[in-house]
Scaffold this active site. Sequence first.
Site, PDB file in Angstrom:
ATOM      1  N   ILE A  22       1.122  -1.630  -0.139  1.00 27.73           N
ATOM      2  CA  ILE A  22       0.241  -0.167   0.149  1.00 27.73           C
ATOM      3  C   ILE A  22       0.898   1.356  -0.333  1.00 27.73           C
ATOM      4  CG2 ILE A  22      -1.737  -1.240   1.191  1.00 27.73           C
ATOM      5  CD1 ILE A  22      -1.544  -0.097   3.945  1.00 27.73           C
ATOM      6  N   SER A  54       8.945  -0.224   1.988  1.00 26.96           N
ATOM      7  CA  SER A  54       7.745  -0.845   1.981  1.00 26.96           C
ATOM      8  C   SER A  54       6.572  -1.077   2.436  1.00 26.96           C
ATOM      9  CB  SER A  54       7.467  -1.989   0.423  1.00 26.96           C
ATOM     10  OG  SER A  54       8.455  -1.744   0.203  1.00 26.96           O
ATOM     11  N   ILE A  55       5.406  -0.347   2.708  1.00 25.55           N
ATOM     12  CA  ILE A  55       4.443  -1.078   3.534  1.00 25.55           C
ATOM     13  C   ILE A  55       3.586  -1.862   3.061  1.00 25.55           C
ATOM     14  CG2 ILE A  55       2.777   0.582   5.131  1.00 25.55           C
ATOM     15  CD1 ILE A  55       3.740   2.977   4.498  1.00 25.55           C
ATOM     16  N   GLY A 101      11.556   5.691   0.286  1.00 23.50           N
ATOM     17  CA  GLY A 101      13.168   5.334   0.056  1.00 23.50           C
ATOM     18  C   GLY A 101      13.442   4.681   1.341  1.00 23.50           C
ATOM     19  N   ASP A 160      10.411  15.905  10.545  1.00 25.76           N
ATOM     20  CA  ASP A 160      10.536  15.203   8.970  1.00 25.76           C
ATOM     21  C   ASP A 160       8.504  15.367   8.894  1.00 25.76           C
ATOM     22  OD1 ASP A 160       9.915  14.700   6.831  1.00 25.76           O
ATOM     23  OD2 ASP A 160      10.389  12.284   6.804  1.00 25.76           O
TER      24      ASP A 160
END
Length: 856
Positions: free
Chosen positions: A503, A510-511, A507, A619
């Site tokens: 989903i 991945s999720i 950088g 961030d």
Amino acid sequence: MAVVSLVPTLTQRINLSRLNDIRVSGVMSSSGEIVSELASMAQIIEDKIYVAVGKDVKDSRMTLIWALQNSGGKKICVISILVPAQKIPFMGTLLPVSAVKEEKVREYRETEKLTMENILDEYLQICNQMGVQAEKLYLEKESIEKGILDLISVHGIRKLVMGAASDRRYSRKMTEPKSKKAIYIRDEAPMSCHIWFICNGHLIYTREGYIDQAEAEALTTSPQVRIPPDVGESSISSDPGELSTAQNLLSGPGSCHELDRIARGSPQGSIFSSCYSSPAFDSVSASLPRTITRETMLELDQSKESIASNQYSPPSVLDQNIDDSLCDQLELALVEAEKAKKAALEEAINRGKAEKDFLDAVRRAKALESLYAEEVKQKREIKQELGKEEAALEKMKLERDELMNELRLSLEQKLLLESQIAESDQVVKELEQKIISAVDLLQNFKKERDDLQIECDRALREAEELKIRQRETSSTSIPCFYSEISFLEIKGATKNFDHSLKIGEGGYGSIYKGILRHTEVAIKMLHPHSLQGPSEFQQEVEVLSKVRHPNLVTLIGACPEAWSLVYEFLPNGSLEDRISCKGNSPPLSWQTRIRIAVELCSALIFLHSSKPHIIVHGDVKPANILLDAHFVSKLGDFGICRLLNRNKGSSNDTTLLHHTDPKGTFAYMDPEFLSTGELSPKSDAYSFGIILLRLLTGRSALRLAKEVQNALEKGNLKSLLDPLAGDWPFVQAEQLAHLALRCCEVNRKNRPNLGSEVWRVLEPMKAFCGGSPSVQIGCGEHSQPPPYFICPILLEVMQDPHVAADGFTYEAVALRGWLEGGHNTSPTTNLPLAHTNLIPNRALRSSIQEWLQSHR
């Protein structure tokens, strides 16, 4: 008298000088004596034996031993082919050569050469142990079989011993080479190379070879000596055994001579004629053409017989048998034969030159063919590159046209909006009247809020006291703030990282969306080469497992061995996706946007108020703000956050600085942090200001502050407000715009404090937007607790969650009762437990308490 015509094809291989010592006076009585003499004259030049071996000394050892035992005293040379590896080990994995630095490739190539030298030295040691001095030779080539062919060609190898197959495939019925390399060498090697194929120390197959390639061609193409038609079978030698012996001697290994014919019979009954002893006559006989007429053969026989009689018979016999005409004919024949010999030599030389020129021409043709193929390939690549550039130019033209069209539409829309502004002034006046009437309502809401704040402060103090007491009572326990999850569970939850479950990607890695322990979760897999290394992973785990806030993402667990983080699953994705309406999702209303700004400010104030260390996120951006099913915002991704030591006696957060390398997204990064490397809570304030401007306008973050500043100066803010959010209340929108610009000041000292100044402006707007949705979640069908709050044994919300050895979390009382009842297996998996120790899950207990407080 019979004549034996022996026509050598390669006189350089056989020493014929001893034929000059044969005298007519000692006429041989049988063909066996001629064969014996020829055998004694044949001397085969001994060649060096080359043995092809592989990298595995154990597999090729028997092949080398066979060659040593059957070498017959010949020199031995061990040869091998070094095939450069196409993949090089690097950091625990294999990478293509093109992906590794040239310096690393050279180092690895030197290692390969050194390894090959050591392997060949092992073979030489075997030779030394058997009393044989041997040489070694290897060649770098992309394939073993082609490398062996190159060695045969370059070094003129005439005798080769190599393996026929793996020793494990040996059987007594094997009569042919089995390996593809052996078959290829057998079929493609020059005919001048004699090859023995060995398997498990046994000779399997021999491919006969000739002295060289030119001789092999001569043997297959040279014509046979024709026998005159009037010579019958009776004139041929009557002893086939002797004839066969001569033929075998002259055509055996190392020689390419052939015994053409036994041309004539002797009227006196002798089998072979004596040979003339003159060297000139021997050379003439050796150079005679293969096609001889019957008359020439008869004349030569008569001439040789008469000359022999003249030289070795008594003078009385010579005077009676000399025939002048025959002598003349013989002299003419000798002259013709000498001329024929010279012509044959010249023809052989010319033929050798022609063959060499032909081979040079073939090599040049192959080189030109290779150059042509390379040129064609380069032209094709250039053509493809030109095609790509043309496509890129065409794409740029289309994009330019689209931008020009968008600009034209924007100008038209601008004119339309300017005309609508005048019409909106009347509406503004009406709204101002409504705002005045709403002020009273806001004051009432403020009083209720103050009352709720007092109650909330009291509850927080009680909760803090409770936490202190719990820490005191559990000070001897093993500290653990999150549930540790195994890599096998991560793979099972993601169905072995199924691409359809991905989903998100960036950088960091991945999720994936997955089901873990009957709970819908989001699993973030950090990439090994991402900016977030092990320290950032550990930092995010420690921060999220120790702090808890309704607007911070909930960390369910982590997998240290795979650098994986497991969060609660938030179905509405990120704020970035919702602002850009990704997937044609409906736009956020202005009420929801203001509420999200309030929630984000609350979360940042909570982090900046943390004790004993202030937490600076570093961030903050829409991509790191996630939305649950009811669009409640939750700030996540603490991988690059920093912990600042709180200065005693100082309330000014501008003095709290942390020097570090700038990381984050450029458009949301504090300009002063970029220039000095000093990170402070005011850096998060700058990012908050940019996000607030994006919520107002829905536009890109780049140069957005400048655009809003110009619009405010020109009194044209409405033209920038996102029309998809609905009819913005202008007073609040303008107030938020001014607040956001203050947060975006380049000098951090000019930015407002989030806890005092910004919250004073945002807090009243929370009630104006319809209240906090966190309270609404507890109503109706949305009051169900998250599945990971439920104890697998009691099926109720846990009050004191503890982690067992199986990795699952249970109510402490229920789990102890399970263990005291004599069970030593997991209540969930039924597998044996490694131990019976229980570890308190304080992070989950804090989340449960917050949820219970919001649903009272």
